[in-house]
Design a protein around this motif. Structure first.
Motif, short mmCIF file in Angstrom:
data_model
loop_
_atom_site.label_atom_id
_atom_site.label_comp_id
_atom_site.label_asym_id
_atom_site.label_seq_id
_atom_site.Cartn_x
_atom_site.Cartn_y
_atom_site.Cartn_z
N TYR A 37 41.33 8.46 -30.77
CA TYR A 37 39.76 8.93 -29.87
C TYR A 37 39.44 7.73 -29.12
O TYR A 37 40.01 6.64 -30.37
CB TYR A 37 38.97 9.78 -30.66
CG TYR A 37 39.07 10.89 -30.87
CD1 TYR A 37 40.06 11.45 -32.01
CD2 TYR A 37 38.49 11.82 -30.14
CE1 TYR A 37 40.60 13.02 -32.33
CE2 TYR A 37 39.33 13.79 -30.52
CZ TYR A 37 39.76 14.12 -31.36
OH TYR A 37 40.06 14.95 -31.49
N ARG A 38 38.34 7.40 -28.97
CA ARG A 38 38.07 6.54 -28.27
C ARG A 38 36.36 6.32 -28.15
O ARG A 38 35.61 7.27 -27.77
CB ARG A 38 38.66 5.46 -26.90
CG ARG A 38 38.34 6.39 -25.83
CD ARG A 38 39.59 5.48 -24.82
NE ARG A 38 39.56 6.17 -23.38
CZ ARG A 38 39.93 5.91 -21.71
NH1 ARG A 38 41.28 5.15 -22.27
NH2 ARG A 38 39.87 6.84 -21.28
N GLN A 39 35.89 5.50 -28.42
CA GLN A 39 34.62 5.23 -27.51
C GLN A 39 34.01 3.52 -27.31
O GLN A 39 34.45 2.65 -27.46
CB GLN A 39 33.41 5.40 -29.28
CG GLN A 39 32.18 5.35 -29.15
CD GLN A 39 31.13 6.24 -30.26
OE1 GLN A 39 31.63 5.54 -31.33
NE2 GLN A 39 29.85 6.60 -29.77
N ARG A 45 32.07 8.97 -28.49
CA ARG A 45 33.13 9.58 -29.04
C ARG A 45 34.55 10.48 -27.56
O ARG A 45 33.79 11.14 -27.57
CB ARG A 45 33.32 9.97 -29.96
CG ARG A 45 34.89 9.30 -30.58
CD ARG A 45 34.74 9.18 -31.91
NE ARG A 45 34.65 8.14 -32.79
CZ ARG A 45 33.87 8.03 -34.23
NH1 ARG A 45 34.47 8.36 -34.96
NH2 ARG A 45 33.28 7.04 -34.68
#
Length: 115
Positions: A37-39, A45
């Motif tokens: 995942y990315r934020q 997120r």
């Protein structure tokens, strides 16, 4: 309890590549669905990619064709190969493990793509 440790982030120019790794503790890694995942700053997120215990993969539309998620159960490791990187891929990338009704997160690794 599962502990996740990411590595491989860094600074890269647009169009370049990076490979992230996430090593998990525990003896039942193979049974977990693993994911990245990315934020990004100021954003929620979001899912990047997941790989299930049967190796089924799922990708966000924004990374399809550019990113590849794989796993090596013998090494308790999940990888994210990122190619053709864009500035909008800049974010903290988190490794996640889900299984048996529980979820776990790594501490995150920064990926910065310069234009």
């Amino acid at each position: 309890q599962v502990q996740l440790v990411e590595s491989g982030g860094g600074l890269v120019q647009a169009g370049g590549s990076l490979s992230l790794s996430c090593v998990a503790s525990g003896s039942i890694f193979s049974l977990y669905t693993m994911g990245w995942y990315r934020q990004a700053p100021g954003k929620q997120r979001e899912l990047v990619a997941t790989i299930a215990s049967d190796y089924t993969t799922n990708y966000a539309d924004s990374v399809k064709g550019r990113f590849g998620i794989t796993r090596d159960n013998a090494k308790n490791t999940v990888y994210l190969q990122m190619d053709s990187l864009k500035p909008e891929d800049t974010a903290v990338y988190y490794c996640a493990a889900n299984g048996f009704g529980r979820g776990y997160w790594g501490q995150g690794t920064q990926v910065t793509v310069s234009s």
